[in-house]
Scaffold this motif. Structure first.
Motif, PDB file in Angstrom:
ATOM      1  N   THR A   1      -4.938 -12.011  -0.843  1.00  0.00           N
ATOM      2  CA  THR A   1      -5.902 -12.470  -1.848  1.00  0.00           C
ATOM      3  C   THR A   1      -5.969 -11.583  -3.094  1.00  0.00           C
ATOM      4  O   THR A   1      -6.363 -12.043  -4.154  1.00  0.00           O
TER       5      THR A   1
ATOM      6  N   GLY B   1     -13.745  -9.432  11.931  1.00  0.00           N
ATOM      7  CA  GLY B   1     -13.812 -10.804  11.419  1.00  0.00           C
ATOM      8  C   GLY B   1     -14.248 -10.888   9.981  1.00  0.00           C
ATOM      9  O   GLY B   1     -14.777 -11.913   9.538  1.00  0.00           O
TER      10      GLY B   1
ATOM     11  N   ASP C   1       0.817  -1.216   0.000  1.00  0.00           N
ATOM     12  CA  ASP C   1       0.000   0.000   0.000  1.00  0.00           C
ATOM     13  C   ASP C   1       0.851   1.265   0.000  1.00  0.00           C
ATOM     14  O   ASP C   1       0.364   2.355  -0.317  1.00  0.00           O
TER      15      ASP C   1
ATOM     16  N   THR D   1      -2.306  -7.833   0.066  1.00  0.00           N
ATOM     17  CA  THR D   1      -1.731  -7.602   1.392  1.00  0.00           C
ATOM     18  C   THR D   1      -0.716  -8.694   1.676  1.00  0.00           C
ATOM     19  O   THR D   1      -0.715  -9.736   1.015  1.00  0.00           O
TER      20      THR D   1
END
Ligand code: FAD
Ligand code: FAD
Lengths: 269, 431
Positions: free
Chosen positions: A128, A91, A38, A123
């Motif tokens: 993913t 979560g 990022d 990340t």
């Protein structure tokens, strides 16, 4: 021009421990940083700002301590920072994460229309690369992934020209704004921010938005809104290195023979 | 012109943070500049924190600070080639709160400590190196950092850079520290399960041991080793004078490996995994090496001022106290609006009245005597081990004869005159 950069706070080490009972990440004691991918998104936004002038807002969904990552982003030259934080958001899988971030960006868009959203490629913890595209779909923005270079932005005509890394070579693409782009690592090098930015960050209060402050359906957030659950987390056994048979150009039969021999030996053990 | 501060503090170690905390509590506009990614990242400390000086700043800090174990046993091991003689002091008193000292990890502790100053109103700027002082008419008026637009101005600058402070040196307060006045310490964090640590060191949960080691482990140099117990790791390290290291041609990590392989040490760390390796300098010159502590608009605190008690391995407590006293001096100077070195001499006076200078003065002869007399690190630990072995061994020789043999050994090892001289020197060193 309003640019939104999505940043995620991740554990510093690749050796994050995983709770053997709950199969969740054990972040206790592991220092947190901005997802390294990022950082490229942040610098790319700063470069666009240098060239065209723009307001940059960083957004993150995460626990309250993710404020540190956002403050850090401000010290790098980002103008505003928003943290989406609520127990209901916790979560989340990629689906719920994308939804929540999209809701946050919609709220930003209302205040000040968003022209461009920049995400990292992926990340270092979740890995993913789904969140960027997920946001684009939910916002109805164009979607440009694995961008190597932003060639040109035409704000009058609302167009962006980019080089995209594809499986077979490079694509040169034109797309309309607003768009979501995910940038590749190594496309730029982070600047060493001037001192006044650090003072601004030290005094800056990160905005914290919970479920009451944005328009959001609680049932699509966090654990509730996440169809994926991690069943088991384990360290994969490293793949064995393949064996090489060198190719003899003058004598392809010989190469074929050597190859079959190897295969037969392997098959028969 | 940019906004001006009352005080700029350079370095977010114990000295700098204590100063900042004291300043902002008095309402002074204070900024701390730290070159590390955050306070603590650049700090290497074996890790015994003494309660008293910090308690004066943050009462009952132990209720919230990240601490490892409270120390209930202090052990000194005199190590020969393959034996060791230990002295241990362990007490119930040390196991009653408020505890005397704790083992800590600087990376987490400093960050917490800095956050206390920050929430009290100090601005902490990380990842920024102060490169030089801005001096006008011989008065320090600010600092220049390595960043663009990086000048900052203040009435006063407190230099809390730690050992080998470039700012004080550039100002001419001290020359480059001579090699015989500074030790290089190498340290490892060795991970071990909690239960293993508690079994090996005979501890209950939360209790800790601090061990200092002298002798063969420093390979004939002036040096001290240490092992401190943390919750789930040991801090193990050894420091030797740079001048000695150079003469011996030994690399610091060779020394550390040698230390870890010593037959008396190895069982204590068996099975441990090295988690972290680091090296750092320690000022060892003591009282006689303390530079002038102020200039116009400028004060020096902590390791930057050489305030380390090398006899008792104390540094962080002197840093905390000197940082606080420097800040008190700034507060007074601010009231009178006088930032000259003369007005700042109050700092020296406050230090002289505190344990900082009193202790350092007491041991003023220690560094020079120890540096010249390596027998304390070589001959004596061995003689002691040999003597103990002689007395313990049951071989039919009467104890009286053994005693004579031991005395003869001492004289052989060091000559009668040498013994008398060493005894005298030792008294002088710690007198
Ligand atoms: C080991 C492990 C176990 C997990 N277990 C569970 C579980 O049990 N249940 C569960 O529901 N979830 C779990 N997660 C969390 C979840 O799957 C993802 O981490 C999260 O949805 C984001 O996806 P990602 O990290 O793959 O991001 P990617 O899609 O790889 O990220 C791409 C880009 O999107 C942006 N981005 C991603 N996340 C954020 C964010 N939070 N805020 C701002 N921007 C962001 C960044 O720009 C990033 O570079 C787990 C994650 C890990 C690593
Ligand atoms: C291996 C080892 C073990 C030790 N064990 C103990 C012990 O058990 N107990 C004890 O009390 N003491 C111990 N000490 C001594 C103790 O660590 C020091 O005395 C103490 O840290 C001094 O604090 P300080 O604030 O003066 O300096 P430091 O803790 O060194 O802090 C200085 C800070 O300033 C920063 N800095 C330096 N220069 C600049 C610059 N130009 N610009 C910006 N930032 C800068 C540094 O990054 C650092 O964070 C030990 C030391 C070592 C090396």
């Amino acid at each position: 021009m309003h640019i939104v950069v999505c940043i995620k706070q991740v554990p510093d080490s690749t050796q994050v421990k995983i709770d053997p009972v709950t199969n969740t990440l054990m972040r206790q004691g592991v220092p947190s940083i901005i997802n390294p991918y990022d950082i490229f998104a942040i610098e790319e936004a700063l470069r666009i700002k240098d060239k065209f002038g723009a307001k940059i807002t960083a957004i993150s969904m995460g626990p309250p301590q993710a404020k540190d990552a956002l403050k850090k982003a401000v010290s790098l030259g980002i103008d505003e920072a928003v943290l989406l934080s609520d127990r209901a958001f916790a979560g989340a899988d990629t689906l719920a994460t994308s939804y929540c971030l999209a809701c946050g960006i919609k709220a930003l868009n209302k205040e000040n229309p968003v022209d461009l959203v920049i995400c990292g490629k992926q990340t270092v913890d979740g890995d993913t690369a789904q969140v960027g595209p997920g946001i684009a779909v939910r916002l109805g923005f164009s979607q440009l992934t694995y961008i190597e270079k932003i060639e040109k932005i035409d704000f009058e005509r609302k167009e962006i020209f980019v080089y995209r890394h594809a499986e077979k070579g490079k694509q040169y693409l034109k797309s309309r704004l607003p768009a979501v782009i995910t940038v590749l690592d190594g496309i730029n090098e982070l600047r060493y921010a001037p001192l006044p930015e650090l003072f601004r960050a030290a005094r800056y209060q990160v905005k914290a938005w919970d479920k009451k402050l944005i328009e959001i359906d609680e049932n699509l957030c966090g654990m509730k809104g996440s169809p994926t659950a991690v069943k088991r987390v384990f360290a994969p056994t490293p793949r064995q290195r393949g064996e090489m048979v060198s190719f003899n150009e003058r004598n392809p039969e010989e190469t074929a023979r050597a190859l079959t021999e190897k295969l037969l030996i392997n098959k028969n053990g | 012109m940019k906004d001006k501060f009352d005080c700029i503090v350079v370095g977010a170690g114990p000295a700098g943070i204590s100063a900042a905390l004291t300043l902002v509590r008095a309402g002074l506009k204070t900024v701390v500049i730290e070159r590390g990614e955050y306070p603590g990242t650049k700090n290497v400390m074996g890790g015994i924190l003494y309660t008293r000086p910090l308690e004066e700043l943050i009462p009952e800090f132990w209720k919230e600070a990240p601490l490892e174990r409270h120390i209930i046993e202090q052990r000194v091991m005199l190590v020969s080639k393959d034996a060791s003689t230990s002295f241990s002091y362990k007490s119930k008193q040390l196991d009653e709160p408020p505890y005397n000292s704790y083992s800590i990890m600087r990376a987490t502790f400093d960050r917490w400590f800095a956050s206390k100053a920050e929430s009290a109103g100090a601005i902490i700027i990380n990842e920024t190196l102060v490169e030089s002082l801005i001096v006008e008419n011989d008065k320090v008026i600010g600092v220049r950092t390595g960043r663009a637009d990086g000048e900052l101005y203040a009435d006063l600058v407190i230099d809390a850079e730690g050992v080998n402070s470039i700012l004080a040196r550039d100002l001419g307060l001290h020359p480059e520290i001579p090699e015989h006045n500074v030790a290089l310490a190498v340290k490892e964090i060795l991970a071990l399960p909690r239960e293993v640590i508690e079994a090996r060191f005979n501890l209950k949960a939360e209790q800790g041991t601090a061990i200092e080691l002298v002798g063969d482990i420093s390979a004939g140099m002036m040096g001290i080793g240490f092992i401190y117990t943390n919750k789930e790791s040991l801090s193990l390290g050894i420091g030797c004078l740079i001048s000695d290291l150079r003469k011996s041609g030994m690399q610091p990590y060779d020394l550390l490996d040698r230390f870890k392989e010593h037959p008396m040490i190895q069982p204590l760390i068996e099975g441990a995994q090295t988690k972290e390796y680091s090296a750092h300098l320690i000022p060892e010159g003591g009282y006689r090496a303390i530079p002038p502590l102020c200039a116009d608009g400028f004060l020096v605190a902590g390791d930057a001022a050489g305030l380390v008690n090398s006899v008792h391995r104390e540094g962080s407590n002197l840093a905390i106290t000197s940082g606080r006293l420097a800040a008190q001096t700034v507060i007074e100077a601010k009231k009178k609006n006088d930032f000259t070195c003369r007005a700042l001499s109050l700092y020296k006076k406050l230090l002289d009245q505190s344990f900082v200078m009193k202790d350092l003065k007491k041991y003023r002869n220690f560094p020079a005597i120890m540096e010249k007399n390596k027998h304390f690190f070589t001959t004596y630990p061995s003689l002691l081990s040999d003597s103990a072995y002689e007395m313990i061994k049951v071989d039919g020789v009467p104890k009286k004869t053994k005693q004579w043999k031991i005395i003869k050994n001492f004289i052989k090892g060091r000559s009668l005159w040498g013994l008398v001289k060493d005894g005298f020197n030792l008294l002088r060193a710690i007198g």
